[in-house]
Scaffold this motif. Structure first.
Motif, PDB file in Angstrom:
ATOM      1  N   ALA A   1       1.021  -1.131   0.013  1.00 15.76           N
ATOM      2  CA  ALA A   1      -0.004  -0.019   0.036  1.00 15.76           C
ATOM      3  C   ALA A   1       1.144   1.250   0.113  1.00 15.76           C
ATOM      4  O   ALA A   1       0.878   2.259  -0.769  1.00 15.76           O
ATOM      5  CB  ALA A   1      -0.928   0.057   1.200  1.00 15.76           C
ATOM      6  N   SER A   2       2.065   1.435   0.839  1.00 13.71           N
ATOM      7  CA  SER A   2       2.772   2.318   1.040  1.00 13.71           C
ATOM      8  C   SER A   2       3.467   2.762  -0.495  1.00 13.71           C
ATOM      9  O   SER A   2       3.326   3.900  -0.693  1.00 13.71           O
ATOM     10  CB  SER A   2       3.799   2.228   1.958  1.00 13.71           C
ATOM     11  N   ARG A   3       4.019   1.600  -1.138  1.00  7.49           N
ATOM     12  CA  ARG A   3       4.797   1.706  -2.223  1.00  7.49           C
ATOM     13  C   ARG A   3       3.797   2.373  -3.430  1.00  7.49           C
ATOM     14  O   ARG A   3       4.154   2.938  -4.500  1.00  7.49           O
ATOM     15  CB  ARG A   3       5.296   0.575  -2.611  1.00  7.49           C
ATOM     16  N   THR A   4       2.624   1.501  -3.359  1.00  9.08           N
ATOM     17  CA  THR A   4       1.751   1.867  -4.573  1.00  9.08           C
ATOM     18  C   THR A   4       1.093   3.103  -4.296  1.00  9.08           C
ATOM     19  O   THR A   4       0.892   3.886  -5.398  1.00  9.08           O
ATOM     20  CB  THR A   4       0.572   0.920  -4.299  1.00  9.08           C
ATOM     21  N   TRP A   5       0.616   3.639  -3.371  1.00  8.58           N
ATOM     22  CA  TRP A   5      -0.127   4.713  -3.220  1.00  8.58           C
ATOM     23  C   TRP A   5       1.000   5.869  -2.757  1.00  8.58           C
ATOM     24  O   TRP A   5       0.486   6.797  -2.002  1.00  8.58           O
ATOM     25  CB  TRP A   5      -1.219   4.839  -2.142  1.00  8.58           C
ATOM     26  N   ASP A   6       2.195   6.091  -3.074  1.00  8.86           N
ATOM     27  CA  ASP A   6       3.154   7.060  -2.715  1.00  8.86           C
ATOM     28  C   ASP A   6       2.899   8.442  -3.431  1.00  8.86           C
ATOM     29  O   ASP A   6       3.177   9.309  -2.859  1.00  8.86           O
ATOM     30  CB  ASP A   6       4.614   6.618  -3.139  1.00  8.86           C
TER      31      ASP A   6
END
Lengths: 121, 857
Positions: free
Chosen positions: B666-671
């Motif tokens: 989630a963190s890497r996708t929604w950066d």
């Protein structure tokens, strides 16, 4: 002598329990009265302090008969961040301290008044 | 000759005098926020007296004003009062009394939280909470709503009767009865006013129906553009498993392409983040915990191994309920289960009670201290439980004002209207004024400043409403039809009522006021133009239009906070912030697969450790890592996940890696949704649901997969999935060491049941739990949310109920009943709920104490 001292301590303790039944602040008043009444007695303040602790210990013992005093000590100890035994020590020390100090101050006041009266001042 | 007594030296006397003065001072006066020591340690009247009141006397004869006939209250072996009275008003009076006896501080705290008078109770540090409460205007609205009730209305009569009971207890209290928290705060309880019940419902409204979604969306839109925002936060969840059965036998996946992000306005997003943060403590306080003891403890207590990780937003909420028709039950009786999830606290938000009035009321349920009737429970004929609907009942309007700094007027349809000014003075414990705030209001509600614009809010909760009579109607219903009729008047916060009766009928209905917006503003998920009255709410949905089902063909009904209606069945706007339906999918899967359901199976379902979400993300991680070279971190991580059965149980080790990987993903996708705040790590303005993340997974080449920190490389989905898995492995190893016992899920995930004041010594930390993201019992990352009550009811010839909540009946921390049920709750077991028809049906060994109430002279 010892028996008499013990009996006297017991009576004072009972009086202090009665005072505490009014409120905690009645304890130093009662201890002060006792100190004043026994101003000529060298052991009066010590008896007052000891009786103050005993009076509160007796009240705690009564609480313990009815309910979970240990749980109260644990709860308050947790809040104060001290061990439960520390809560007992704190409680009894507080009672002893205000009793002995009150008795000393009252005794000194009575003596000071008496010596001033005796000297005609 | 009399011996001359030894005299104390002047120094000794001076020292004694000084010590005495000091002792009397700290004994009688609060110093540095600490309670006066003398009053606290007094063994007769002080904190020690709690030992004497921890166990109620076996029998007590007491008086309550206005009681029409004597009331007999028998407390059973679980401390639950069974109240037998001659009228509903009398039963409510007695309930008020026992609520006050067991939960007086809780009632005071929640009332003050709504009223914005916490600082008067807990000190100056509560000022920001009070300011926020006054700005929200909840108490003012509740007061208005209560004052609108007719003098002869049933709701007013019951609230007044309830207050009679509470105030009778307060009036009869001895010094020994003063709750522990009042002693710590050197405070006394205030008189209970009937309208405080309305305050409590307003508070529940804030907990369950408050949303600043439009403001969050606005911030997201500033970062990535309108089209992308609409796709990331869709009105309709991409996975359709609605509450109202739609005839499907499994979830439907409505995948759509998510438009790529557009260049954005970071400054606007940062302002929005600040607005959100300013309300976080207030929202937490209104959920039950007023953290005055240790503001930083949230970082220390029970936050698990990954406290620094922002969770996917759909982890924390998790209420469930379902009912099974007799033909799908092993014993041929209708069954009902419910487990509302809320903030966990000690004492609990709930208090069990059984209220009996011959021929008119016989209800067992969980009551809210402060309110007279159970919102969840069962009678001799019918049972019901609720989950939060989460409909959108708050809209935000950008107002046109005459002065951007100190506005006095706002414009509607070309005309200037005067802003209402509400002056709020907030007092300290000693009575001095801490702050005087002016709250500006339009006809819609209070205005707040968000960045460079003034925004007013129209919020259903501030309309003021009666939640007493609908619950009285539910408690007096003889079947599901009657319950549905009785709850039609239920206003807010909208709830998904699931019910079942002894005749074998089952039903569900999402009930509450749902606003109908105008054609120009059919949706309420975006900021609206306040200068047009056409954008105001027009009317309400009718009960016939509510999402509902009565004896559906599938033989069961269930809800888990998911989107209530399939948009293909009814496309009208009801809300948008629906949690991913993982729990609903799992519950429905279990119910569809079993045509011989028993109460014990229902109980086990409530703590089922399987997450439906895992079935979709786990294969993606394993597949993305398929080509990994042997002995690499990626290969080891994939190998570990391949061996996992997907169950989130305490002994499991793979779940820790899975959760960390999902969080990394989630963190890497929604950066693109993260902004850098001065002095801190980048933070996401908002996080799309995990169902949206799964939707994006269907598009391996989407621009959303591109890592913003590597401008020279264009990453694809599998690059990010692999990187997430590796990063998760490294993070878990860094925190817990190489794979081993420290990786146990049970060591990472546990409940944190905090005391109402956040006092660690009165809280229970590290309570083991089963479950995790997406499971039926979704433990939240910091552990402070969970099943606040679990109940199973079998509606046979004799109705039988089982239940448990994470706490105990008593609010006295020294009482054995303070956290009595916590162990059973943690283990997932339920107690048998005693449901006697008559007072004397409770055997002597089961009755722990008794109160006989008579009318006061």
């Amino acid at each position: 002598m010892t028996r008499r001292l013990a009996l006297r301590t017991l009576v004072v303790t009972m009086a202090f329990v009665a005072a505490t039944a009014i409120s905690w602040w009645a304890l130093p008043i009662a201890a002060g009265l006792f100190g004043a009444l026994t101003a000529r007695d060298r052991s009066g303040a010590v008896v007052a302090g000891f009786a103050g602790m005993l009076a509160w210990a007796a009240a705690l013992a009564y609480d313990a008969v009815i309910g979970p005093v240990g749980a109260v000590a644990s709860t308050l100890g947790g809040v104060l961040q001290i061990r439960p035994i520390g809560v007992y020590v704190l409680t009894l020390s507080f009672a002893g301290l205000i009793s002995v100090c009150s008795a000393i101050v009252a005794r000194s006041a009575v003596r000071a008044f008496a010596s001033r009266s005796a000297s005609g001042g | 000759m009399t011996p001359t007594p030894r005299t104390s030296s002047p120094a000794t006397v001076a020292l004694a005098a000084a010590v005495l003065a000091g002792s009397l001072y700290i004994g009688g006066v609060s110093v540095a926020g600490a309670p006066p020591l003398g009053a606290l340690l007094d063994p007769v009247h002080g904190v020690w007296a709690l030992a004497r009141t921890a166990t109620p006397p076996a029998t007590a004869n007491l008086a309550i004003p206005n009681l029409s006939t004597p009331v007999d209250v028998r407390f059973d072996d679980r401390g639950v009062p069974h109240i037998f009275a001659g009228s509903v008003a009398d039963v409510v009076r007695a309930l008020g009394y026992v609520h006050a006896r067991d939960r007086l501080f809780q009632m005071e705290l929640q009332t003050r939280a709504v009223a914005g008078t916490l600082a008067e109770l807990v000190g100056d540090r509560a000022l920001p909470l009070d300011q926020e409460a006054r700005a929200q205007g909840l108490a003012a609205a509740a007061r208005r709503g209560f004052e609108r009730l007719a003098d002869t209305s049933g709701a007013r009569a019951l609230a007044t009767a309830y207050a009679d009971g509470v105030n009778a207890y307060i009036a009869n209290m001895s010094s020994a009865d003063l709750p522990f928290e009042f002693r710590l705060l050197s405070a006394q309880p205030q008189r209970w006013e009937p309208m405080y019940t309305a305050y409590l419902f307003a508070r529940m409204g804030l907990t369950l129906a408050y949303s600043e979604g439009e403001l969050r969306r606005d911030a997201v839109e500033a970062l990535v553009g309108r089209a992308a925002t609409d796709a990331l936060f869709p009105v309709n969840n991409p996975i359709q498993e609605p509450i109202q059965p739609n005839g499907q036998r499994s979830a439907r996946f409505d995948w759509k392409a998510i438009p790529p992000p557009q260049p954005g306005d970071t400054a606007k997003a940062i302002v929005a983040l600040a607005v959100r943060d300013s309300r976080a403590a207030f929202i937490a306080a209104m959920s039950g915990i007023v953290d005055v003891a240790a503001p930083s403890r949230g970082d220390q207590m029970g936050t698990g191994a990954f406290a620094h990780v922002e969770q996917l937003d759909d982890v924390a909420v998790g209420s469930n309920n379902w009912a099974v028709a007799p033909r799908r039950a092993a014993a041929g009786h209708a069954l009902l289960a419910g487990d509302p999830h809320l903030a966990l606290s000690l004492p609990s938000i709930w208090y069990e009670a059984h209220l009996v009035v011959q021929d008119s009321l016989d209800v067992y349920g969980v009551t809210l201290p402060g309110a007279p009737l159970p919102p969840i429970g069962f009678t001799r004929d019918v049972a019901w439980s609720v989950t939060n609907t989460g409909a959108d009942v708050a809209d935000y309007f950008v107002e046109t004002v005459d002065d951007s700094i100190r506005p006095r007027r706002y414009q509607v349809d070309g005309e200037w209207r005067q802003l209402n000014e509400r002056v709020e003075a907030i007092h300290a414990k000693d009575g001095r004024i801490l702050a005087t705030d002016t709250v500006l209001e339009t006809h819609r509600g209070p205005m707040l400043r968000s960045g460079d614009q003034w925004v007013s809010r129209r919020w259903l909760i501030t309309d003021g409403y009666d939640s007493i009579i609908p619950f009285l109607g539910a408690a007096q219903a003889r079947n599901v039809r009657e319950l549905l009729t009785a709850t039609e008047a239920f206003f807010a916060p909208a709830q998904n009522f699931v019910s079942a009766d002894r005749d074998g009928h089952i039903a569900l209905r999402s009930t509450g006021r749902f606003p109908v917006r105008t054609r120009g503003a059919a949706r309420g998920d975006q900021l609206l133009d306040g200068s047009r009255s056409a954008n105001d709410w027009q009317t309400w949905w009718t009960p016939r239009e509510y999402p509902q089902a009565y004896d559906p063909a599938q033989g069961f009904v269930a809800s888990a906070n998911q989107q209530p209606k399939d948009p293909r069945v009814d496309p009208r706007y009801l809300g948008w912030d629906w949690p991913s339906p993982w729990r609903a999918m799992r519950i429905n899967e279990m119910l569809r697969a079993d045509s011989a359901v028993t109460p014990d199976k229902m109980r086990r379902m409530q703590t089922d450790p399987v997450s439906a979400q895992t079935a979709y993300f786990l294969p993606a991680f394993i597949a993305a890592a398929a080509a990994a070279e042997r002995d690499t971190i990626l290969a080891r991580a994939a190998q570990m996940l391949s061996a996992w059965d997907g169950r989130l149980v305490a002994e499991n080790r793979e779940a820790v890696l899975y959760e960390a990987a999902l969080s990394e993903l989630a963190s890497r996708t929604w950066d693109e949704l993260a902004v850098s705040v001065a002095g801190g790590l980048p933070r996401r303005v908002d996080t799309p649901q995990s169902s949206v993340l799964l939707e994006l997974m269907q598009d391996p080449g989407s621009l959303w997969w591109d890592d913003q920190s590597t401008p020279d490389v264009r990453e694809q989905r599998d690059d990010i999935v692999r990187a997430s898995l590796v990063a998760a492995w490294q993070r878990v190893v860094a925190r817990l060491g190489p794979p081993g016992p420290a990786w146990r899920w049970g060591a990472s995930r546990h409940a944190l049941v905090r005391h109402l004041l956040g006092i660690p010594a009165l809280s229970r930390e590290n309570v083991p739990v089963t479950g995790g993201p997406g499971s039926v019992a979704p433990s939240s990352g910091n552990g402070n949310h969970g099943a606040s009550w679990r109940m199973v009811v079998e509606l046979g010839d004799e109705v039988r109920g089982w239940g448990i909540y994470p706490g105990g009946q008593s609010g006295n921390p020294a009482s054995a009943r303070y956290a009595e049920f916590l162990g059973k709750w943690s283990a997932g077991t339920l107690d048998t709920l005693r449901f006697p028809r008559r007072a004397d049906d409770l055997e002597a060994g089961i009755t722990s104490s008794r109160i006989l109430f008579r009318g006061a002279p």
